[in-house]
Design an enzyme around this catalytic site. Structure first.
Site, PDB file in Angstrom:
ATOM      1  N   SER A 128       0.954  -1.267  -0.092  1.00 46.68           N
ATOM      2  CA  SER A 128      -0.128   0.077  -0.025  1.00 46.68           C
ATOM      3  C   SER A 128       0.966   1.253   0.103  1.00 46.68           C
ATOM      4  O   SER A 128       2.058   1.271   0.504  1.00 46.68           O
ATOM      5  CB  SER A 128      -0.859   0.124   1.559  1.00 46.68           C
ATOM      6  OG  SER A 128      -1.553   1.312   1.395  1.00 46.68           O
ATOM      7  N   LYS A 183      -4.688  -6.577   3.383  1.00 47.41           N
ATOM      8  CA  LYS A 183      -4.545  -5.426   2.692  1.00 47.41           C
ATOM      9  C   LYS A 183      -6.009  -5.311   2.119  1.00 47.41           C
ATOM     10  O   LYS A 183      -6.352  -3.849   1.897  1.00 47.41           O
ATOM     11  CB  LYS A 183      -3.524  -5.765   1.365  1.00 47.41           C
ATOM     12  CG  LYS A 183      -3.438  -4.848   0.237  1.00 47.41           C
ATOM     13  CD  LYS A 183      -3.206  -3.388   0.712  1.00 47.41           C
ATOM     14  CE  LYS A 183      -2.951  -2.370  -0.307  1.00 47.41           C
ATOM     15  NZ  LYS A 183      -3.625  -2.213  -1.785  1.00 47.41           N
ATOM     16  N   HIS A 186      -7.577  -3.370   4.876  1.00 43.49           N
ATOM     17  CA  HIS A 186      -6.993  -1.942   4.787  1.00 43.49           C
ATOM     18  C   HIS A 186      -7.831  -0.991   3.498  1.00 43.49           C
ATOM     19  O   HIS A 186      -7.966   0.153   4.251  1.00 43.49           O
ATOM     20  CB  HIS A 186      -5.536  -2.008   4.293  1.00 43.49           C
ATOM     21  CG  HIS A 186      -4.794  -0.733   3.913  1.00 43.49           C
ATOM     22  ND1 HIS A 186      -4.999  -0.172   2.796  1.00 43.49           N
ATOM     23  CD2 HIS A 186      -3.942   0.107   4.697  1.00 43.49           C
ATOM     24  CE1 HIS A 186      -4.424   0.823   2.468  1.00 43.49           C
ATOM     25  NE2 HIS A 186      -3.721   1.169   3.791  1.00 43.49           N
ATOM     26  N   ASN A 187      -7.716  -1.454   2.565  1.00 45.35           N
ATOM     27  CA  ASN A 187      -8.680  -0.916   1.479  1.00 45.35           C
ATOM     28  C   ASN A 187      -9.992  -0.198   2.044  1.00 45.35           C
ATOM     29  O   ASN A 187     -10.683   0.744   1.650  1.00 45.35           O
ATOM     30  CB  ASN A 187      -8.518  -1.432   0.218  1.00 45.35           C
ATOM     31  CG  ASN A 187      -7.302  -1.378  -0.185  1.00 45.35           C
ATOM     32  OD1 ASN A 187      -6.108  -1.149   0.342  1.00 45.35           O
ATOM     33  ND2 ASN A 187      -7.030  -1.580  -1.582  1.00 45.35           N
ATOM     34  N   GLU A 190     -10.124   2.339   4.394  1.00 46.53           N
ATOM     35  CA  GLU A 190      -9.536   3.567   3.525  1.00 46.53           C
ATOM     36  C   GLU A 190     -11.027   4.121   2.936  1.00 46.53           C
ATOM     37  O   GLU A 190     -11.354   5.357   2.828  1.00 46.53           O
ATOM     38  CB  GLU A 190      -8.681   3.187   2.524  1.00 46.53           C
ATOM     39  CG  GLU A 190      -8.376   4.379   1.372  1.00 46.53           C
ATOM     40  CD  GLU A 190      -7.588   3.601   0.263  1.00 46.53           C
ATOM     41  OE1 GLU A 190      -6.503   3.008   0.515  1.00 46.53           O
ATOM     42  OE2 GLU A 190      -7.678   3.845  -0.772  1.00 46.53           O
TER      43      GLU A 190
HETATM   44  P1  NDP Z   1      -1.367  -2.485 -13.894  1.00 42.90           P
HETATM   45  O1  NDP Z   1      -2.076  -3.125 -12.825  1.00 42.90           O
HETATM   46  O2  NDP Z   1      -1.728  -1.609 -15.151  1.00 42.90           O
HETATM   47  O3  NDP Z   1      -0.631  -3.682 -14.851  1.00 42.90           O
HETATM   48  C1  NDP Z   1       0.175  -3.272 -15.881  1.00 42.90           C
HETATM   49  C2  NDP Z   1       1.484  -4.443 -15.983  1.00 42.90           C
HETATM   50  O4  NDP Z   1       1.126  -5.828 -16.036  1.00 42.90           O
HETATM   51  C3  NDP Z   1       2.349  -4.231 -17.183  1.00 42.90           C
HETATM   52  O5  NDP Z   1       3.700  -4.645 -16.636  1.00 42.90           O
HETATM   53  C4  NDP Z   1       1.869  -5.235 -18.174  1.00 42.90           C
HETATM   54  O6  NDP Z   1       2.864  -5.895 -19.207  1.00 42.90           O
HETATM   55  C5  NDP Z   1       1.508  -6.537 -17.035  1.00 42.90           C
HETATM   56  N1  NDP Z   1       0.876  -7.461 -17.716  1.00 42.90           N
HETATM   57  C6  NDP Z   1      -0.548  -7.661 -17.860  1.00 42.90           C
HETATM   58  N2  NDP Z   1      -0.851  -8.595 -18.620  1.00 42.90           N
HETATM   59  C7  NDP Z   1       0.081  -9.456 -18.584  1.00 42.90           C
HETATM   60  C8  NDP Z   1       0.360 -10.756 -19.141  1.00 42.90           C
HETATM   61  N3  NDP Z   1      -0.692 -11.635 -19.387  1.00 42.90           N
HETATM   62  N4  NDP Z   1       1.599 -11.407 -18.583  1.00 42.90           N
HETATM   63  C9  NDP Z   1       2.255 -10.599 -18.513  1.00 42.90           C
HETATM   64  N5  NDP Z   1       2.452  -9.431 -18.037  1.00 42.90           N
HETATM   65  C10 NDP Z   1       1.281  -8.970 -18.040  1.00 42.90           C
HETATM   66  O7  NDP Z   1       0.062  -2.188 -13.141  1.00 42.90           O
HETATM   67  P2  NDP Z   1       0.141  -1.289 -11.888  1.00 42.90           P
HETATM   68  O8  NDP Z   1       1.609  -1.029 -11.596  1.00 42.90           O
HETATM   69  O9  NDP Z   1      -0.677   0.105 -11.680  1.00 42.90           O
HETATM   70  O10 NDP Z   1      -0.358  -2.465 -10.755  1.00 42.90           O
HETATM   71  C11 NDP Z   1       0.229  -3.533 -10.512  1.00 42.90           C
HETATM   72  C12 NDP Z   1      -0.311  -4.271  -9.450  1.00 42.90           C
HETATM   73  O11 NDP Z   1      -0.213  -3.691  -8.162  1.00 42.90           O
HETATM   74  C13 NDP Z   1      -1.768  -4.538  -9.710  1.00 42.90           C
HETATM   75  O12 NDP Z   1      -2.196  -5.842  -9.315  1.00 42.90           O
HETATM   76  C14 NDP Z   1      -2.291  -3.407  -8.840  1.00 42.90           C
HETATM   77  O13 NDP Z   1      -3.808  -3.778  -8.440  1.00 42.90           O
HETATM   78  C15 NDP Z   1      -1.426  -3.339  -7.569  1.00 42.90           C
HETATM   79  N6  NDP Z   1      -1.271  -2.346  -7.074  1.00 42.90           N
HETATM   80  C16 NDP Z   1      -1.453  -1.012  -7.695  1.00 42.90           C
HETATM   81  C17 NDP Z   1      -1.563   0.338  -6.910  1.00 42.90           C
HETATM   82  C18 NDP Z   1      -1.638   1.683  -7.505  1.00 42.90           C
HETATM   83  O14 NDP Z   1      -1.581   2.493  -7.028  1.00 42.90           O
HETATM   84  N7  NDP Z   1      -1.372   1.528  -9.138  1.00 42.90           N
HETATM   85  C19 NDP Z   1      -1.091   0.160  -5.508  1.00 42.90           C
HETATM   86  C20 NDP Z   1      -1.123  -1.286  -4.973  1.00 42.90           C
HETATM   87  C21 NDP Z   1      -1.221  -2.304  -5.410  1.00 42.90           C
HETATM   88  P3  NDP Z   1       2.831  -5.052 -20.487  1.00 42.90           P
HETATM   89  O15 NDP Z   1       3.759  -3.701 -20.344  1.00 42.90           O
HETATM   90  O16 NDP Z   1       3.665  -6.152 -21.449  1.00 42.90           O
HETATM   91  O17 NDP Z   1       1.279  -4.972 -20.944  1.00 42.90           O
END
Ligand code: NDP
Length: 475
Positions: A128, A183, A186-187, A190
């Site tokens: 988080s 987590k 937590h959300n 939030e």
């Molecule tokens: P996203 O959730 O937007 O995910 C994008 C990433 O996933 C890219 O690297 C993409 O690769 C990859 N991806 C998607 N599909 C596949 C696949 N089939 N095989 C391999 N790679 C794949 O990214 P975030 O950074 O926003 O979040 C990552 C995780 O963290 C999520 O689960 C999210 O819920 C969690 N999270 C996010 C927060 C936030 O503030 N954003 C906070 C806390 C947790 P490519 O570049 O090739 O498309």
């Protein structure tokens, strides 16, 4: 193999976590399905530490020191399963796959069980703090085996946020789904906290007529006292911000529909299954749904009328609202902890509520000064039936209750919705009632469904022969 840990998925969260590992002196292997993102990361930030980029997943896995540790930061759901399968095929017994995405804890349990069969450790961990937290120090909530935490724990603790007393905001919460469950709650908290702040704003803006710029100051003042928290600080920032295009307060030009990605909804769904009344989280989740239910709102806005009588706001209403906010917030946390305790018992996780509140003290979105006191409350009595029974919190809610009642009743008279404040107060009054109307409900159930009842004066199970002579039968 030189890398201490690897990160798969280099979108905003993954790349920031990878940089955080590197900045703390760890050698980080990095891989992204679309290689351009890996290249971008190295070009922009490669000088921040030791990165080992790979274009092929095989090379990524080969670059990891044993036991290998690969942290996945990809979209939750199918993408996570796909990446786990690919990694698992390349790993050996004793290696670890860490999922830092927002996975549903049931998926984490399923994945952990499947990987355990192959001798691999699966660590589902909550992260988080958003983008900035990932880079500068998030709160980290790992679940998984004790064995995995021995070598993984120190790495995660190093990059985590540190509480004011220097303790890392990361500790192993329990096996399999424990981390992702915590987590999720937590959300949920939030959501609840944000709704309560929204209601405080609405009462003072729409009710009392205080302008956003002045309310920004009010929230800043509150942030200097017992309400000190990241969300109150953010609120002051947003309220004080003026839209460059129109010169109006930004809050006035934002469409009043709050989105959601699903963790609040999961919290409520699971609370229903566990039978835990997380009314604050439920109301907050439904309030977001109501805000986005445009058909109903558009259909009602010109039809349904508000109060006809003029309402006098109490003299020191701003202070009343502050106290109602604090009391309702304590209820929200109390309910969240109840849910964690219930799940911990159900799944045999052994979650320590003190550790849980301790690691929320910094890095995460619900970080707040009063988490120090919550931590102390659980540490001094882990068997507390409810956080509200901890002497310090009993005193706070008791002292606040008159103000809280004035706020809820004034809001009702003024026609300003306060589902968060009202449900928190109803929960408080429900808990403290010696007799609840559930007696009548059980009587009704016995009447139409022969569901039986217990008596206050005798042991046993009873049924009244409602359709016959209405005599009582002991079963
Ligand atoms: P996203 O959730 O937007 O995910 C994008 C990433 O996933 C890219 O690297 C993409 O690769 C990859 N991806 C998607 N599909 C596949 C696949 N089939 N095989 C391999 N790679 C794949 O990214 P975030 O950074 O926003 O979040 C990552 C995780 O963290 C999520 O689960 C999210 O819920 C969690 N999270 C996010 C927060 C936030 O503030 N954003 C906070 C806390 C947790 P490519 O570049 O090739 O498309």
């Amino acid at each position: 193999s030189t890398a201490d840990i690897g990160v798969v998925g280099l979108a905003v969260m993954g790349s920031n976590l990878a940089r955080n590992f590197a900045r703390h002196g760890f050698t980080v292997a990095v891989y992204n399905r679309t290689h351009a993102k890996t290249t971008e990361l190295i070009e922009a930030h490669g000088d921040e530490g030791d990165f080992v980029p790979s274009e092929a997943l095989e090379d990524f896995v080969a670059s990891l020191k044993r036991p290998r540790k690969a942290m996945i930061m990809v979209q939750a759901g199918n993408a996570t399963d796909a990446v786990i399968d690919q990694l698992a095929a390349l790993m050996e017994p004793g290696d670890m796959i860490i999922d830092g995405g927002n996975a549903h804890f049931e998926n984490t349990r399923r994945r952990e069980a499947a990987l355990r069969e192959k001798g691999l450790h699966f660590v589902g961990t909550g992260v988080s703090g958003g983008e900035e937290g990932a880079l500068l120090g998030p709160a980290i909530m790992p679940g998984g085996s004790e064995e995995s935490y021995e070598s993984l724990g120190p790495i995660l603790e190093a990059i985590s946020a540190k509480a004011p007393d220097g303790t890392p905001c990361c500790s192993r919460l329990g096996p399999d789904g424990a981390g992702h469950f915590v987590k999720m709650v937590h959300n949920g908290i939030e959501y609840s906290d944000m709704q309560l702040i929204g209601e405080a704003y609405d009462l003072l803006r729409r009710g009392v007529g205080i302008e956003p710029a002045d309310l920004a100051k009010t929230f800043s003042e509150w942030n200097a006292g017992e309400l000190d928290s990241y969300l109150i600080e953010v609120t002051a920032e947003v309220l004080g911000h003026v839209d460059a295009a129109t010169g109006k307060p930004l809050v006035d030009v934002i469409v009043d529909q709050a989105g959601q990605k699903g963790t609040g909804r999961w919290t409520v769904q699971i609370a229903l299954d566990l039978g835990v009344p997380v009314t604050g989280i439920a109301e907050a989740t439904f309030a977001r749904a109501l805000s986005s239910g445009t058909k109903q709102r558009e259909g009602a806005v010109d039809v349904l009328t508000g109060p006809t009588a003029k309402v006098d706001f109490p003299a020191d209403f701003v202070e009343d609202v502050r106290q109602a906010l604090y009391a309702s917030k304590i209820v929200a946390y109390a309910q969240g902890f109840d849910q964690i305790a219930a799940a911990s018992a159900e799944y045999d996780w052994g979650i320590d509520l003190g550790s849980c509140s301790a690691l929320w003290r910094a890095g995460c979105i619900i970080r707040a000064r009063f988490l120090d006191r919550i931590t102390e409350a659980w540490r001094s009595n882990p068997e507390l039936p409810t956080l509200l029974a901890a002497p310090e919190f009993t005193k706070i809610v008791t002292d606040a209750q008159d103000a809280w009642r004035r706020v809820v009743s004034t809001a009702a008279l003024a026609g300003i919705p306060t589902p968060g404040f009202s449900s928190a107060l109803a929960y408080y009054d429900g808990l403290r009632s010696r007799r609840l109307p559930a007696a009548l409900i059980q009587g009704q159930r016995d009447f139409f469904g022969a569901h039986t009842y217990k008596r206050v004066d005798r042991e046993g199970t009873f049924h009244t022969d409602w359709s016959g002579d209405r005599s009582e039968i002991q079963l």
